[in-house]
Design a protein around this motif. Structure first.
Motif, PDB file in Angstrom:
ATOM      1  N   TYR A   1       0.840  -1.195   0.000  1.00  0.00           N
ATOM      2  CA  TYR A   1       0.000   0.000   0.000  1.00  0.00           C
ATOM      3  C   TYR A   1       0.875   1.245   0.000  1.00  0.00           C
ATOM      4  O   TYR A   1       2.032   1.214   0.407  1.00  0.00           O
ATOM      5  CB  TYR A   1      -0.900   0.045   1.251  1.00  0.00           C
ATOM      6  N   ALA A   2       0.272   2.350  -0.429  1.00  0.00           N
ATOM      7  CA  ALA A   2       0.942   3.649  -0.333  1.00  0.00           C
ATOM      8  C   ALA A   2      -0.086   4.714  -0.003  1.00  0.00           C
ATOM      9  O   ALA A   2      -1.251   4.629  -0.415  1.00  0.00           O
ATOM     10  CB  ALA A   2       1.650   4.002  -1.629  1.00  0.00           C
ATOM     11  N   VAL A   3       0.345   5.707   0.759  1.00  0.00           N
ATOM     12  CA  VAL A   3      -0.456   6.910   0.944  1.00  0.00           C
ATOM     13  C   VAL A   3      -0.212   7.790  -0.274  1.00  0.00           C
ATOM     14  O   VAL A   3       0.934   8.033  -0.656  1.00  0.00           O
ATOM     15  CB  VAL A   3      -0.045   7.669   2.228  1.00  0.00           C
ATOM     16  N   SER A   4      -1.281   8.240  -0.901  1.00  0.00           N
ATOM     17  CA  SER A   4      -1.140   9.094  -2.076  1.00  0.00           C
ATOM     18  C   SER A   4      -2.263  10.122  -2.070  1.00  0.00           C
ATOM     19  O   SER A   4      -2.893  10.358  -1.036  1.00  0.00           O
ATOM     20  CB  SER A   4      -1.143   8.249  -3.357  1.00  0.00           C
ATOM     21  N   TYR A   5      -2.521  10.715  -3.232  1.00  0.00           N
ATOM     22  CA  TYR A   5      -3.510  11.785  -3.360  1.00  0.00           C
ATOM     23  C   TYR A   5      -4.467  11.439  -4.498  1.00  0.00           C
ATOM     24  O   TYR A   5      -4.055  10.842  -5.503  1.00  0.00           O
ATOM     25  CB  TYR A   5      -2.821  13.113  -3.667  1.00  0.00           C
ATOM     26  N   GLN A   6      -5.719  11.826  -4.372  1.00  0.00           N
ATOM     27  CA  GLN A   6      -6.672  11.520  -5.428  1.00  0.00           C
ATOM     28  C   GLN A   6      -6.209  12.021  -6.796  1.00  0.00           C
ATOM     29  O   GLN A   6      -6.223  11.247  -7.764  1.00  0.00           O
ATOM     30  CB  GLN A   6      -8.052  12.106  -5.103  1.00  0.00           C
ATOM     31  N   PRO A   7      -5.798  13.294  -6.934  1.00  0.00           N
ATOM     32  CA  PRO A   7      -5.364  13.758  -8.252  1.00  0.00           C
ATOM     33  C   PRO A   7      -4.182  12.956  -8.799  1.00  0.00           C
ATOM     34  O   PRO A   7      -4.135  12.651  -9.995  1.00  0.00           O
ATOM     35  CB  PRO A   7      -4.980  15.221  -8.002  1.00  0.00           C
ATOM     36  N   THR A   8      -3.234  12.606  -7.929  1.00  0.00           N
ATOM     37  CA  THR A   8      -2.080  11.815  -8.363  1.00  0.00           C
ATOM     38  C   THR A   8      -2.524  10.456  -8.875  1.00  0.00           C
ATOM     39  O   THR A   8      -2.063   9.989  -9.928  1.00  0.00           O
ATOM     40  CB  THR A   8      -1.087  11.636  -7.195  1.00  0.00           C
ATOM     41  N   LEU A   9      -3.423   9.808  -8.131  1.00  0.00           N
ATOM     42  CA  LEU A   9      -3.938   8.508  -8.555  1.00  0.00           C
ATOM     43  C   LEU A   9      -4.564   8.604  -9.943  1.00  0.00           C
ATOM     44  O   LEU A   9      -4.273   7.799 -10.829  1.00  0.00           O
ATOM     45  CB  LEU A   9      -4.975   7.999  -7.552  1.00  0.00           C
ATOM     46  N   GLN A  10      -5.429   9.595 -10.140  1.00  0.00           N
ATOM     47  CA  GLN A  10      -6.138   9.691 -11.415  1.00  0.00           C
ATOM     48  C   GLN A  10      -5.183   9.984 -12.578  1.00  0.00           C
ATOM     49  O   GLN A  10      -5.370   9.473 -13.681  1.00  0.00           O
ATOM     50  CB  GLN A  10      -7.231  10.754 -11.302  1.00  0.00           C
ATOM     51  N   MET A  11      -4.147  10.766 -12.321  1.00  0.00           N
ATOM     52  CA  MET A  11      -3.183  11.047 -13.386  1.00  0.00           C
ATOM     53  C   MET A  11      -2.315   9.823 -13.685  1.00  0.00           C
ATOM     54  O   MET A  11      -2.015   9.537 -14.843  1.00  0.00           O
ATOM     55  CB  MET A  11      -2.325  12.253 -13.001  1.00  0.00           C
TER      56      MET A  11
ATOM     57  N   GLU B   1     -15.498  11.269 -10.436  1.00  0.00           N
ATOM     58  CA  GLU B   1     -15.895  11.580 -11.818  1.00  0.00           C
ATOM     59  C   GLU B   1     -15.719  13.075 -12.094  1.00  0.00           C
ATOM     60  O   GLU B   1     -15.173  13.480 -13.124  1.00  0.00           O
ATOM     61  CB  GLU B   1     -17.354  11.172 -12.055  1.00  0.00           C
ATOM     62  N   ALA B   2     -16.185  13.906 -11.161  1.00  0.00           N
ATOM     63  CA  ALA B   2     -16.119  15.355 -11.352  1.00  0.00           C
ATOM     64  C   ALA B   2     -14.678  15.834 -11.421  1.00  0.00           C
ATOM     65  O   ALA B   2     -14.329  16.684 -12.261  1.00  0.00           O
ATOM     66  CB  ALA B   2     -16.867  16.068 -10.219  1.00  0.00           C
ATOM     67  N   PHE B   3     -13.831  15.272 -10.571  1.00  0.00           N
ATOM     68  CA  PHE B   3     -12.445  15.746 -10.575  1.00  0.00           C
ATOM     69  C   PHE B   3     -11.695  15.230 -11.794  1.00  0.00           C
ATOM     70  O   PHE B   3     -10.803  15.922 -12.318  1.00  0.00           O
ATOM     71  CB  PHE B   3     -11.719  15.355  -9.291  1.00  0.00           C
ATOM     72  N   ALA B   4     -12.027  14.043 -12.259  1.00  0.00           N
ATOM     73  CA  ALA B   4     -11.404  13.542 -13.482  1.00  0.00           C
ATOM     74  C   ALA B   4     -11.740  14.461 -14.656  1.00  0.00           C
ATOM     75  O   ALA B   4     -10.882  14.754 -15.494  1.00  0.00           O
ATOM     76  CB  ALA B   4     -11.873  12.114 -13.767  1.00  0.00           C
ATOM     77  N   ASN B   5     -12.973  14.930 -14.702  1.00  0.00           N
ATOM     78  CA  ASN B   5     -13.371  15.864 -15.757  1.00  0.00           C
ATOM     79  C   ASN B   5     -12.595  17.177 -15.640  1.00  0.00           C
ATOM     80  O   ASN B   5     -12.226  17.792 -16.651  1.00  0.00           O
ATOM     81  CB  ASN B   5     -14.881  16.126 -15.696  1.00  0.00           C
ATOM     82  N   PHE B   6     -12.330  17.608 -14.405  1.00  0.00           N
ATOM     83  CA  PHE B   6     -11.527  18.810 -14.171  1.00  0.00           C
ATOM     84  C   PHE B   6     -10.109  18.617 -14.707  1.00  0.00           C
ATOM     85  O   PHE B   6      -9.538  19.508 -15.350  1.00  0.00           O
ATOM     86  CB  PHE B   6     -11.502  19.120 -12.674  1.00  0.00           C
ATOM     87  N   LEU B   7      -9.540  17.440 -14.470  1.00  0.00           N
ATOM     88  CA  LEU B   7      -8.186  17.151 -14.947  1.00  0.00           C
ATOM     89  C   LEU B   7      -8.119  17.142 -16.477  1.00  0.00           C
ATOM     90  O   LEU B   7      -7.136  17.590 -17.070  1.00  0.00           O
ATOM     91  CB  LEU B   7      -7.709  15.808 -14.389  1.00  0.00           C
ATOM     92  N   VAL B   8      -9.180  16.633 -17.104  1.00  0.00           N
ATOM     93  CA  VAL B   8      -9.239  16.655 -18.564  1.00  0.00           C
ATOM     94  C   VAL B   8      -9.316  18.094 -19.061  1.00  0.00           C
ATOM     95  O   VAL B   8      -8.592  18.501 -19.978  1.00  0.00           O
ATOM     96  CB  VAL B   8     -10.448  15.846 -19.075  1.00  0.00           C
ATOM     97  N   LYS B   9     -10.198  18.874 -18.448  1.00  0.00           N
ATOM     98  CA  LYS B   9     -10.382  20.273 -18.844  1.00  0.00           C
ATOM     99  C   LYS B   9      -9.080  21.062 -18.708  1.00  0.00           C
ATOM    100  O   LYS B   9      -8.792  21.952 -19.525  1.00  0.00           O
ATOM    101  CB  LYS B   9     -11.476  20.912 -17.980  1.00  0.00           C
ATOM    102  N   ARG B  10      -8.300  20.742 -17.691  1.00  0.00           N
ATOM    103  CA  ARG B  10      -7.048  21.464 -17.447  1.00  0.00           C
ATOM    104  C   ARG B  10      -5.870  20.875 -18.212  1.00  0.00           C
ATOM    105  O   ARG B  10      -4.730  21.333 -18.067  1.00  0.00           O
ATOM    106  CB  ARG B  10      -6.741  21.449 -15.945  1.00  0.00           C
ATOM    107  N   GLY B  11      -6.130  19.855 -19.005  1.00  0.00           N
ATOM    108  CA  GLY B  11      -5.082  19.297 -19.847  1.00  0.00           C
ATOM    109  C   GLY B  11      -4.096  18.390 -19.145  1.00  0.00           C
ATOM    110  O   GLY B  11      -3.020  18.100 -19.683  1.00  0.00           O
ATOM    111  N   LEU B  12      -4.447  17.903 -17.947  1.00  0.00           N
ATOM    112  CA  LEU B  12      -3.530  17.039 -17.202  1.00  0.00           C
ATOM    113  C   LEU B  12      -3.693  15.568 -17.563  1.00  0.00           C
ATOM    114  O   LEU B  12      -2.778  14.769 -17.375  1.00  0.00           O
ATOM    115  CB  LEU B  12      -3.723  17.243 -15.697  1.00  0.00           C
TER     116      LEU B  12
END
Length: 313
Positions: free
Chosen positions: A79-89, A287-298
């Motif tokens: 296991y690892a402690v991580s962050y939601q945005p990091t996981l999705q990227m 789902e909402a944050f994944a869409n944010f990451l797409v919108k921001r080009g990440l």
């Protein structure tokens, strides 16, 4: 009668000779050096709650804070402690990771300026310098925050301050910093006799997200073991919230680096932020944050949600 006594004695000796139930060894990589964000993990370890649930957990601070989820994906830890945005990227890049639990179910990230400085509103950042530590993601957060105030990234000068957020702010190298954790940087400023003005990302144009999560490798995820891990964390969280002073003493004694003024100040601000239920999962948030990451080009596209989320109950 003598036969019965001898039989009882034999059974007693056999019981004594049996080995204790083997503990399931677990390597859990932290996202950073040990700090109050890891309170539930440290308390679970120090109070024997992992052991109670049949686990022998080793908490490992990384030499490189970017490495833990990648090491888990490579099978180097469970296991690892991580962050939601990091996981999705990382999932969008093809890493076989899944989110199995949560430690802090809200953003800690924030935009901070000095309270007695020239910046009173986000609009005041126009023409000024803003420090950051992590390119890409923090720029995306800042871009969304600035847009809500009618600005863009072109209206500010970005300065990479390499995690020295408080120092850069107090030395006037920059007028603000993005990526400041609200339970740490404000307290760090207080220790230096300064006051910070804070804008939370989730109220300034960024969708809310889980800050600290637990990730595992998709193909080798052990659900039964993960249930034990999360049960121990939930028990630790309940205890430390009910006993914050005693819990701090346990935390402070867990390692020579833990007992310091910044951790002690951050402790009181961190406990209310810890997830009471580490199994909680809000799929709509992901789902909402994944869409944010797409919108921001990440990321280029939203990855299938079931490919990286596991509901462990």
């Amino acid at each position: 009668m003598k036969t019965l006594i001898r039989l009882i004695a034999v059974l007693a000796l056999a019981t004594i000779a049996l080995p204790a139930a083997a503990q399931d060894k677990v390597r859990l990589l932290l996202d950073w050096f040990v700090n109050p964000d890891h309170a539930a993990l440290v308390i679970a370890k120090q109070r024997g709650l992992f052991t109670k649930h049949g686990l022998d957990v080793e908490l490992i601070a990384p030499a490189d804070p970017n490495a833990p989820p990648k090491l888990v994906a490579a099978g180097q830890a469970e296991y690892a402690v991580s962050y939601q945005p990091t996981l999705q990227m990382l999932v969008a890049e093809g890493l076989p990771l899944v989110r199995v639990g949560v430690l802090v179910a809200q953003p800690l990230n924030s935009l901070v300026a000095l309270e007695d400085g020239p910046v009173k509103t986000i609009a005041d950042f126009k023409g000024r310098k803003i420090g950051y530590s992590i390119s890409g993601f923090e720029e995306a957060l800042l871009g969304a925050i600035l847009e809500k105030a009618g600005l863009t990234l072109k209206d500010v000068t970005l300065v990479n301050v390499n995690f020295a957020l408080t120092t850069a702010l107090m030395s006037k190298q920059v007028d603000g910093v993005i990526g400041a954790f609200r339970n740490f940087e404000l307290n760090d400023l207080d220790l230096h006799k300064a006051k910070g003005r804070l804008w939370t990302v989730e109220t300034s144009g960024v969708p809310t997200y889980d800050e600290l999560i637990l990730v595992a490798k998709r193909e080798t995820l052990d659900v039964a073991r993960t249930r034990k891990l999360l049960a121990a964390i939930a028990e630790a969280t309940a205890w430390l919230r009910a006993n914050p002073t005693e819990a701090w003493e346990v935390f402070a004694k867990s390692g020579k680096e833990q007992d310091n003024a910044l951790n002690k100040l951050a402790w009181k601000d961190t406990l209310p932020l810890l997830a009471g239920d580490p199994t909680a999962l809000d799929r709509a948030r992901y789902e909402a944050f994944a869409n944010f990451l797409v919108k921001r080009g990440l990321i280029k596209q939203v990855p299938p949600i079931d490919s990286y989320l596991r509901d462990i109950k």
